[in-house]
Enzyme design. Structure first.
Site, PDB file in Angstrom:
ATOM      1  N   HIS A 577      99.735  22.995  43.629  1.00  0.00           N
ATOM      2  CA  HIS A 577      98.891  22.101  42.840  1.00  0.00           C
ATOM      3  C   HIS A 577      99.555  21.567  41.578  1.00  0.00           C
ATOM      4  O   HIS A 577      98.894  21.454  40.537  1.00  0.00           O
ATOM      5  CB  HIS A 577      97.588  22.815  42.466  1.00  0.00           C
ATOM      6  CG  HIS A 577      96.736  23.163  43.643  1.00  0.00           C
ATOM      7  ND1 HIS A 577      95.713  24.083  43.587  1.00  0.00           N
ATOM      8  CD2 HIS A 577      96.751  22.707  44.920  1.00  0.00           C
ATOM      9  CE1 HIS A 577      95.131  24.183  44.778  1.00  0.00           C
ATOM     10  NE2 HIS A 577      95.753  23.365  45.619  1.00  0.00           N
ATOM     11  N   HIS A 620      90.868  23.209  44.241  1.00  0.00           N
ATOM     12  CA  HIS A 620      92.055  22.603  44.848  1.00  0.00           C
ATOM     13  C   HIS A 620      92.109  21.153  44.390  1.00  0.00           C
ATOM     14  O   HIS A 620      91.121  20.597  43.909  1.00  0.00           O
ATOM     15  CB  HIS A 620      91.988  22.721  46.364  1.00  0.00           C
ATOM     16  CG  HIS A 620      92.114  24.140  46.845  1.00  0.00           C
ATOM     17  ND1 HIS A 620      93.243  24.636  47.455  1.00  0.00           N
ATOM     18  CD2 HIS A 620      91.243  25.169  46.778  1.00  0.00           C
ATOM     19  CE1 HIS A 620      93.066  25.908  47.745  1.00  0.00           C
ATOM     20  NE2 HIS A 620      91.856  26.259  47.352  1.00  0.00           N
TER      21      HIS A 620
HETATM   22  C1  FAD Z   1     101.763  22.346  51.347  1.00  0.00           C
HETATM   23  C2  FAD Z   1     100.609  21.870  50.498  1.00  0.00           C
HETATM   24  C3  FAD Z   1      99.345  22.430  50.652  1.00  0.00           C
HETATM   25  C4  FAD Z   1      98.285  21.998  49.870  1.00  0.00           C
HETATM   26  N1  FAD Z   1      97.034  22.453  50.138  1.00  0.00           N
HETATM   27  C5  FAD Z   1      95.978  21.860  49.537  1.00  0.00           C
HETATM   28  C6  FAD Z   1      94.664  22.135  49.964  1.00  0.00           C
HETATM   29  O1  FAD Z   1      94.436  22.888  50.902  1.00  0.00           O
HETATM   30  N2  FAD Z   1      93.638  21.511  49.325  1.00  0.00           N
HETATM   31  C7  FAD Z   1      93.857  20.649  48.290  1.00  0.00           C
HETATM   32  O2  FAD Z   1      92.905  20.127  47.718  1.00  0.00           O
HETATM   33  N3  FAD Z   1      95.110  20.369  47.871  1.00  0.00           N
HETATM   34  C8  FAD Z   1      96.159  20.921  48.497  1.00  0.00           C
HETATM   35  N4  FAD Z   1      97.420  20.567  48.142  1.00  0.00           N
HETATM   36  C9  FAD Z   1      97.586  19.657  46.996  1.00  0.00           C
HETATM   37  C10 FAD Z   1      97.166  18.222  47.299  1.00  0.00           C
HETATM   38  O3  FAD Z   1      97.507  17.881  48.624  1.00  0.00           O
HETATM   39  C11 FAD Z   1      97.878  17.295  46.315  1.00  0.00           C
HETATM   40  O4  FAD Z   1      97.626  17.717  44.999  1.00  0.00           O
HETATM   41  C12 FAD Z   1      97.412  15.860  46.429  1.00  0.00           C
HETATM   42  O5  FAD Z   1      97.446  15.445  47.766  1.00  0.00           O
HETATM   43  C13 FAD Z   1      98.296  14.978  45.577  1.00  0.00           C
HETATM   44  O6  FAD Z   1      97.960  13.615  45.761  1.00  0.00           O
HETATM   45  P1  FAD Z   1      98.835  12.489  45.054  1.00  0.00           P
HETATM   46  O7  FAD Z   1      98.273  11.198  45.467  1.00  0.00           O
HETATM   47  O8  FAD Z   1      98.933  12.796  43.600  1.00  0.00           O
HETATM   48  O9  FAD Z   1     100.319  12.696  45.599  1.00  0.00           O
HETATM   49  P2  FAD Z   1     100.874  12.673  47.106  1.00  0.00           P
HETATM   50  O10 FAD Z   1      99.789  12.752  48.091  1.00  0.00           O
HETATM   51  O11 FAD Z   1     101.945  13.693  47.173  1.00  0.00           O
HETATM   52  O12 FAD Z   1     101.494  11.218  47.254  1.00  0.00           O
HETATM   53  C14 FAD Z   1     102.639  10.765  46.596  1.00  0.00           C
HETATM   54  C15 FAD Z   1     103.348   9.803  47.541  1.00  0.00           C
HETATM   55  O13 FAD Z   1     104.327   9.064  46.816  1.00  0.00           O
HETATM   56  C16 FAD Z   1     105.496   8.992  47.591  1.00  0.00           C
HETATM   57  N5  FAD Z   1     106.617   8.768  46.664  1.00  0.00           N
HETATM   58  C17 FAD Z   1     107.132   9.632  45.761  1.00  0.00           C
HETATM   59  N6  FAD Z   1     108.141   9.043  45.089  1.00  0.00           N
HETATM   60  C18 FAD Z   1     108.251   7.776  45.565  1.00  0.00           C
HETATM   61  C19 FAD Z   1     109.104   6.679  45.263  1.00  0.00           C
HETATM   62  N7  FAD Z   1     110.064   6.761  44.334  1.00  0.00           N
HETATM   63  N8  FAD Z   1     108.926   5.518  45.956  1.00  0.00           N
HETATM   64  C20 FAD Z   1     107.965   5.412  46.902  1.00  0.00           C
HETATM   65  N9  FAD Z   1     107.154   6.432  47.230  1.00  0.00           N
HETATM   66  C21 FAD Z   1     107.281   7.595  46.564  1.00  0.00           C
HETATM   67  C22 FAD Z   1     105.538  10.313  48.326  1.00  0.00           C
HETATM   68  O14 FAD Z   1     106.376  10.262  49.456  1.00  0.00           O
HETATM   69  C23 FAD Z   1     104.065  10.525  48.675  1.00  0.00           C
HETATM   70  O15 FAD Z   1     103.726   9.933  49.893  1.00  0.00           O
HETATM   71  C24 FAD Z   1      98.506  21.000  48.884  1.00  0.00           C
HETATM   72  C25 FAD Z   1      99.767  20.432  48.732  1.00  0.00           C
HETATM   73  C26 FAD Z   1     100.820  20.841  49.533  1.00  0.00           C
HETATM   74  C27 FAD Z   1     102.162  20.199  49.359  1.00  0.00           C
END
Ligand code: FAD
Ligand code: NAG
Ligand code: NAG
Ligand code: NAG
Ligand code: NAG
Ligand code: NAG
Ligand code: NAG
Ligand code: NAG
Ligand code: NAG
Ligand code: NAG
Ligand code: NAG
Ligand code: NAG
Length: 697
Positions: A577, A620
């Protein structure tokens, strides 16, 4: 095309969107079903030269924004995603229990970051997976859908001027808007003793929120055992009082027992949209700026398919929206010249805006677990018993394959710590001494932000009802080995340790240096230790204790405070997280974005992802990320709604002092020209679009 109309008329509309669980025998239909699922994604690399909104990162938040912003057909939207589509590994994304037994973690769909050695965690480098694929981390995560509590969300809203748009009422509505909730099957509900309230849920949003279609019997022992050690069952964990014991909702689609994630929820069901383009394999290398009144203005972004590949530039008419996640978003700002001056200078990046908080305030949930041998079947032992060879697993999900861990409890500080008032006061009194030694920044603003977050936790959260520790039941561990095991995990929810991430290279393809400073604040060590003791007690409490044979880890040799602390420093890991690295705080407290998600000093760049939360919630992360993204889309659309309407009625008389007016109009046209050939044949596209509009968003 006549055949297409018959096809549409003869089968339920849902089948057109790929909603059927079976496969069409007819290759023609198969082809079109596949095309429908793939609409709006650019497979041949050809995009227009400019877009109104460029969203960086097609992850959890990014695809919500793409879907919502492109609802306005007058607005063109581009998503640039570093990872691939995920279609080559679709079953690994879709089948829930593959999260444990055949995971994408560690594959090329995972960024596979690692922290630097953590001095207070036995000098270990701890792995930090992140999804690198359309859907981002929502495509690889554990599917828990747990909401923060009302008090925490309101505390966030109180940290910034004009922050009330982030208050509980608004975030609650946004989280409901994101979901379609389906109550548990009655046998699942009975086995697991699930309690819920429909009033806390949404029933017409894109993301499916439900429960597994198969339940392990031990889950039914969860809440009674917790009740026996004074932790009450939460009757309605999603309504703002998110503490106590419960079986959480999960991001599962009960129509076919698959993972529901940002792509399958927000993008796949859309009709073809000529104003939306999603480009995979496109890593944004930097934001391009120009000076203008009102702050530095982003004129476009550069991107490349991989290190060393030719860079392309795409122009932006309105805004760049960073949704690259808690690591990607601050890294992109820094390589673009927006960040702490000392860091940028050391990395050889010219400073455009000195913003000391970028990458700072980094926080995470740290967990460890107590493990017992068991003589009972676990989900893990059943999986490996049934599928000793992974090739035997069906390619589509089944109720059994949708079993994932979801029994949880949020336990407050007072239930964990002896003499809680005294210890809470000691912690509160230590704010200045902690701030003077533990903040990894030379800038006073960052120190002020550290104190603001610390004070909030110490003064508002510790002695409240809100959980300080999450306790989780794991029935999926190590089932392929003897002995079969059950674990109970403890995850620290409100860390006092804050770290940072920073760059040492101007090249986006060089990973940033990640230093969460785990356990640097002693209070975290004490609380995780007490959380683990709680796990041990719970495992020894009936009725759950009937499943537990000998404790094998850490085992009976670990008893004293010191033994527990030594052990947990060696055996704690990320709960996945990370957040807070572009914190929404006043600039005087090392904030990166204001209440409107705008980066300080930049006229048209926002951040909308897990990096903007200023502190860790007792939950989460994905549920609040979906809520944040829904709200961000409203906020952004609201900014332009008057301007859009005015432009629509008087585009001919547009002021010549506005440089982007003509580019804007012509680029929309070119976007449509480029996009049309790769979507469906026009006639099918039109029919399908009309049909799907009714069932889509
Ligand atoms: C293994 C794992 C298990 C988890 N389990 C849970 C759970 O059970 N429940 C829960 O609520 N949360 C869970 N989480 C946490 C949750 O999934 C994340 O906190 C949340 O999805 C983050 O969303 P976001 O949009 O901030 O980032 P992300 O969903 O990570 O999206 C960021 C995106 O930006 C892209 N990116 C990065 N840099 C660049 C760049 N320079 N150019 C173009 N694209 C780029 C990445 O490839 C990615 O697709 C888990 C996370 C992981 C990794
Ligand atoms: C599961 O059902 C949804 C519709 O609810 C559909 O979009 C999706 O394609 C299905 N997934 C699989 C793997 O069949
Ligand atoms: C992305 O790159 C990978 C590796 O080069 C390639 O296999 C895949 O086809 C690409 N995907 C798209 C959509 O271009
Ligand atoms: C808060 O909102 C008011 C009214 O829109 C505005 O005038 C003020 O500048 C905002 N303050 C900050 C710090 O954004
Ligand atoms: C929730 O709503 C569903 C669908 O209407 C209904 O079947 C179920 O009984 C409701 N549950 C409760 C607890 O009210
Ligand atoms: C903006 O102006 C400042 C001050 O003149 C200059 O240092 C900076 O390089 C300019 N930035 C851009 C992107 O033109
Ligand atoms: C898996 O194995 C268990 C017994 O170990 C059995 O009860 C169950 O039906 C099997 N499930 C599937 C989907 O094969
Ligand atoms: C933190 O709380 C202390 C009182 O314990 C107070 O003196 C200080 O001003 C607060 N600082 C911030 C930044 O909130
Ligand atoms: C903390 O948890 C304990 C045990 O469940 C409970 O008795 C107590 O009321 C809780 N404290 C608050 C402030 O809710
Ligand atoms: C940046 O730090 C990483 C990890 O510490 C190191 O491997 C790399 O060589 C450093 N790069 C530069 C340019 O100093
Ligand atoms: C789009 O623009 C047209 C005129 O160019 C206008 O009639 C229409 O209302 C606009 N639609 C939206 C959703 O703003
Ligand atoms: C409206 O048109 C003006 C030029 O007249 C342009 O500067 C502005 O960006 C346009 N606004 C929107 C929201 O498209």
């Amino acid at each position: 095309m006549r055949a297409v109309s018959l096809f549409l008329a003869a089968v339920p509309l849902a089948s057109v969107a790929g909603y059927s669980t079976g496969r069409h025998p007819d290759a023609y239909h198969d082809f079109h079903e596949r095309e429908l699922l793939r609409r709006n994604i650019v497979y041949d690399g050809s995009i227009a030269s400019s877009y109104d909104y460029v969203i960086v990162g097609g992850g959890t938040a990014g695809l919500v924004l793409a879907s919502r912003l492109s609802e306005n057909s007058n607005t063109s939207v581009l998503v640039l995603e570093a990872g691939d589509t995920g279609e080559a590994v679709q079953d690994k994304i879709d089948i829930p229990s593959y999260t444990y037994y055949n995971s994408l973690v560690g594959s090329s769909y995972d960024w596979a970051y690692e922290t630097v050695a953590q001095p207070d965690a036995d000098n270990r480098q701890i792995s930090w997976p992140r999804g690198k694929v359309l859907g981002g981390s929502s495509a690889i995560n554990g599917m828990y859908l747990v909401r923060p509590s009302e008090l925490e969300i309101n505390a966030w809203a109180s940290l910034v001027p004009n922050g009330s748009i982030w208050n509980w009422d608004n975030m609650y509505a946004a989280m409901k808007k994101s979901e379609t909730y389906t109550p548990p099957l009655s046998n699942v509900q009975d086995t697991a003793k699930i309690e819920y309230s429909n009033s806390s849920h949404g029933f017409s949003g894109p993301l499916h929120a439900s429960y597994p279609g198969y339940m392990m019997p031990q889950v039914g022992d969860w809440t009674p055992s917790l009740n026996n050690i004074d932790i009450m069952t939460s009757p309605n964990p999603d309504g703002g009082d998110g503490w106590g014991a419960f079986v959480a909702t999960s991001a599962i689609n009960p129509a076919n027992w698959t993972r529901s994630y940002s792509r399958s929820a927000y993008i796949d069901p859309l009709p073809p949209r000529a104003n939306l383009a999603i480009l995979p394999n496109a890593t944004v290398t930097r934001i391009v700026f120009a000076n203008a009144t009102g702050g530095l203005t982003a004129t476009g972004v550069q991107y490349a398919s991989q290190k060393g590949a030719t860079e392309s530039t795409v122009s932006v008419n309105k805004e760049v929206i960073l949704a690259a996640g808690a690591i990607g978003s601050p890294q992109i700002l820094m390589v673009s010249g927006v960040g702490p001056q000392d860091v940028l200078e050391a990395a050889g990046v010219a400073v455009q805006v000195a913003l000391p908080g970028v990458g700072q305030h980094l926080q995470d949930h740290l967990y460890a677990e107590v493990t017992w041998k068991t003589n009972e079947q676990t989900a893990g032992s059943m999986f490996y018993g049934n599928y000793s060879n992974l090739n035997d697993v069906p390619t589509t999900s089944t109720p059994f394959l949708s079993f994932i861990n979801s029994a949880t409890a949020y336990v407050n500080f007072s239930a964990l710590i002896a003499a809680p008032e005294t210890y809470a006061q000691q912690i509160a009194d230590a704010v200045d001494s902690s701030a003077s030694t533990l903040v990894p920044s030379q800038y006073s603003e960052v120190v002020e932000g550290y104190k603001a977050i610390y004070n909030l936790t110490a003064q508002k959260l510790l002695l409240s009802s809100i959980g300080d520790m999450e306790i989780l039941l794991s029935l999926t561990g190590a089932g392929q080995y003897e002995p079969q095991v059950i674990s109970i995990q403890a995850a620290l929810q409100h860390p006092f340790s804050q770290g940072r991430l920073y760059i040492n290279s101007s090249d986006i393809f060089e990973y940033p240096i990640i230093d969460p400073q785990y356990l640097s604040n002693n209070a975290d060590l004490v609380m995780l230790r007490e959380g683990l003791r709680f796990c041990r007690s719970l495992g020894n409490t009936a009725p759950l204790s009937a499943a537990m044979a000998e404790e094998i880890s850490p085992g009976s040799s670990v008893q004293s405070d010191e033994q527990w602390e030594t052990w947990l420093a060696q055996n704690s890991y990320t709960e996945y997280h990370p957040s807070c690295s572009c914190a929404m705080l006043p600039q005087s407290q090392g904030g990166v974005v204001d209440a409107n998600l705008r980066v300080y000093g930049l006229a048209n760049v926002r951040v909308a992802d897990a990096s903007v939360f200023p502190f860790q919630f007792s939950a989460h992360l994905q549920a609040p990320v979906y809520g944040l993204a829904e709200q961000a889309a409203e906020l952004i659309r609201g900014t332009y709604v008057n301007a859009d309407a005015a432009n629509a009625t008087s585009s001919a008389s547009a002021s010549s002092s506005a440089p982007s007016a003509t580019t804007s109009a012509s680029s929309r046209k070119s976007a449509a020209t480029v996009l049309t050939p790769r979507v469906l044949p026009a006639a099918l596209g039109a029919v399908a679009a009309a049909a799907l509009a009714a069932i889509a968003l």
